[in-house]
Design a protein around this motif. Sequence first.
Motif, mmCIF file in Angstrom:
data_model
loop_
_atom_site.group_PDB
_atom_site.id
_atom_site.type_symbol
_atom_site.label_atom_id
_atom_site.label_comp_id
_atom_site.label_asym_id
_atom_site.label_seq_id
_atom_site.Cartn_x
_atom_site.Cartn_y
_atom_site.Cartn_z
ATOM 1 N N ASN A 125 -12.560 5.725 5.736
ATOM 2 C CA ASN A 125 -11.545 4.861 5.142
ATOM 3 C C ASN A 125 -10.661 5.394 4.720
ATOM 4 N N TYR A 126 -10.754 6.341 4.294
ATOM 5 C CA TYR A 126 -10.216 7.594 3.363
ATOM 6 C C TYR A 126 -9.051 7.895 5.013
ATOM 7 N N LEU A 127 -9.880 8.375 5.808
ATOM 8 C CA LEU A 127 -9.089 9.052 6.721
ATOM 9 C C LEU A 127 -8.123 7.308 7.768
ATOM 10 N N ILE A 128 -8.578 6.704 7.183
ATOM 11 C CA ILE A 128 -7.199 5.008 8.380
ATOM 12 C C ILE A 128 -6.604 4.923 7.331
ATOM 13 N N LYS A 129 -7.026 5.700 5.689
ATOM 14 C CA LYS A 129 -5.517 5.350 5.032
ATOM 15 C C LYS A 129 -4.256 6.094 5.162
ATOM 16 N N TRP A 130 -4.902 7.596 5.444
ATOM 17 C CA TRP A 130 -3.808 8.065 5.967
ATOM 18 C C TRP A 130 -2.919 8.009 7.058
ATOM 19 N N TYR A 131 -3.943 7.113 8.153
ATOM 20 C CA TYR A 131 -2.956 6.417 9.863
ATOM 21 C C TYR A 131 -2.305 5.010 8.738
ATOM 22 N N GLU A 132 -2.575 4.325 8.184
ATOM 23 C CA GLU A 132 -1.615 3.908 7.397
ATOM 24 C C GLU A 132 -0.564 3.856 6.792
ATOM 25 N N PHE A 133 -0.288 5.269 6.911
ATOM 26 C CA PHE A 133 1.710 5.560 6.311
ATOM 27 C C PHE A 133 2.124 5.348 7.342
ATOM 28 N N LEU A 134 1.592 4.873 9.176
ATOM 29 C CA LEU A 134 2.454 4.502 10.094
ATOM 30 C C LEU A 134 2.967 3.419 9.679
ATOM 31 N N ASP A 135 2.531 2.709 9.451
ATOM 32 C CA ASP A 135 3.093 1.114 8.781
ATOM 33 C C ASP A 135 4.170 1.333 8.219
ATOM 34 N N THR A 136 4.401 2.436 7.491
ATOM 35 C CA THR A 136 5.563 2.228 6.593
ATOM 36 C C THR A 136 6.960 3.158 7.558
ATOM 37 N N PHE A 137 6.039 4.397 8.012
ATOM 38 C CA PHE A 137 7.029 5.015 9.296
ATOM 39 C C PHE A 137 8.156 4.579 9.862
ATOM 40 N N LEU A 138 6.884 2.656 10.350
ATOM 41 C CA LEU A 138 7.731 1.933 12.361
ATOM 42 C C LEU A 138 8.922 1.030 10.928
ATOM 43 N N LEU A 139 8.422 0.795 9.760
ATOM 44 C CA LEU A 139 9.631 0.038 9.411
ATOM 45 C C LEU A 139 10.725 0.376 8.893
ATOM 46 N N VAL A 140 10.380 1.585 8.903
ATOM 47 C CA VAL A 140 12.161 2.469 8.047
ATOM 48 C C VAL A 140 12.614 3.209 9.834
ATOM 49 N N LEU A 141 11.801 3.095 10.662
ATOM 50 C CA LEU A 141 12.857 2.904 12.087
ATOM 51 C C LEU A 141 12.894 2.316 12.936
ATOM 52 N N LYS A 142 12.393 0.248 11.534
ATOM 53 C CA LYS A 142 12.950 -0.969 12.858
ATOM 54 C C LYS A 142 13.496 -1.482 11.990
ATOM 55 N N LYS A 143 14.452 -0.409 10.772
ATOM 56 C CA LYS A 143 15.450 -0.660 9.816
ATOM 57 C C LYS A 143 14.581 -2.089 8.906
ATOM 58 N N LYS A 144 13.433 -2.111 8.221
ATOM 59 C CA LYS A 144 12.943 -3.131 7.816
ATOM 60 C C LYS A 144 12.513 -3.057 6.580
ATOM 61 N N SER A 145 12.605 -3.958 5.250
ATOM 62 C CA SER A 145 12.482 -3.902 4.917
ATOM 63 C C SER A 145 11.228 -2.696 4.223
ATOM 64 N N THR A 146 11.163 -2.050 3.098
ATOM 65 C CA THR A 146 10.575 -1.654 2.057
ATOM 66 C C THR A 146 10.003 -1.031 0.837
ATOM 67 N N PRO A 147 9.715 -1.818 0.304
ATOM 68 C CA PRO A 147 10.082 -2.818 -0.871
ATOM 69 C C PRO A 147 8.951 -1.508 -1.570
ATOM 70 N N PHE A 148 9.139 -1.351 -2.998
ATOM 71 C CA PHE A 148 8.526 -0.438 -3.604
ATOM 72 C C PHE A 148 6.873 -1.107 -3.748
ATOM 73 N N LEU A 149 6.583 -2.135 -3.567
ATOM 74 C CA LEU A 149 5.627 -2.598 -4.026
ATOM 75 C C LEU A 149 4.216 -1.902 -2.558
#
Length: 286
Positions: A125-149
């Motif tokens: 589960n801990y390792l999956i949390k590292w993979y979930e960082f990709l969520d934000t990276f993809l949003l950045v590349l798509k120029k989508k909102s990445t709010p503080f939360l």
Amino acid sequence: MASLIQLSSPDFWLTRACDLFGVNKQEWSYISGQTKLATWSEVLMGTGVYLLIVFGGKAVMKNQKPFEMAAFWRFHNLLLAIMSLFLLLLFAEQLIPNLFNNGLFWSVCHRDAWNTKLELLYYINYLIKWYEFLDTFLLVLKKKSTPFLHVYHHSMTMVLCFTQLEGTTSVSWVPVTINLFVHVIMYYYYYLTALGIRVWWKKLVTTTQIVQFVIDLGFVYFCSYHVFIHRFYPNWPNYGACRGDDPAAIFGCLLLSSYLLLFVKFFFDTYNKRSKKTNPIRSKNI
């Protein structure tokens, strides 16, 4: 074909999962400072790199066209929904016999409630949390909102999972399994929206996240109380000792409390604004 007796074994699916990835569950153990990504330097560096990529990436993408990654975005969300469901089932296979045979308090507090099999699942589960960082990276590349939360939650949840592995808190399975359940729903929702399907239950996803933190905090505060009270004030009302070290207990309480406050704020900010837009006369009178 496996017999019904084999299927009812608490290790049936865990054994097959370990065989699939070449892991010997009898010999594997989490060793602080030796297991991969099991040092504070790696955790802090990983968090720093995550934040650097997010904010640096947003600066780089400011004058760039957004990347079109519809197919990969769908795959990513479906993969996380499936992984969350599979890991949740592996946890259930281990936890249900413990709850049935030993009861709830034993399952969240007893020293033996933390074992190498559950430790392996916590580590996955801990390792999956590292993979979930990709969520934000993809949003950045798509120029989508990445709010503080979003950024705060993704970065700090990885740190939270690490602290609980280090602190061997027996109650860990409560927030982990509820989080996995929520992620099955959430990532499936993202997958459907990525297909262009209009989903009516978006508000339910946020509500489920808030309920998750309320339940988490009930268990975490209860167990943290027993960690400290049994040690320092044994004459105060308590049911017995609870496994977990002090820093892990304190950090878990503080971080989950901040999550609850931020998600409640997000809920009201998001859905109150929408109700005002759809019914401006009524909202003005309120």
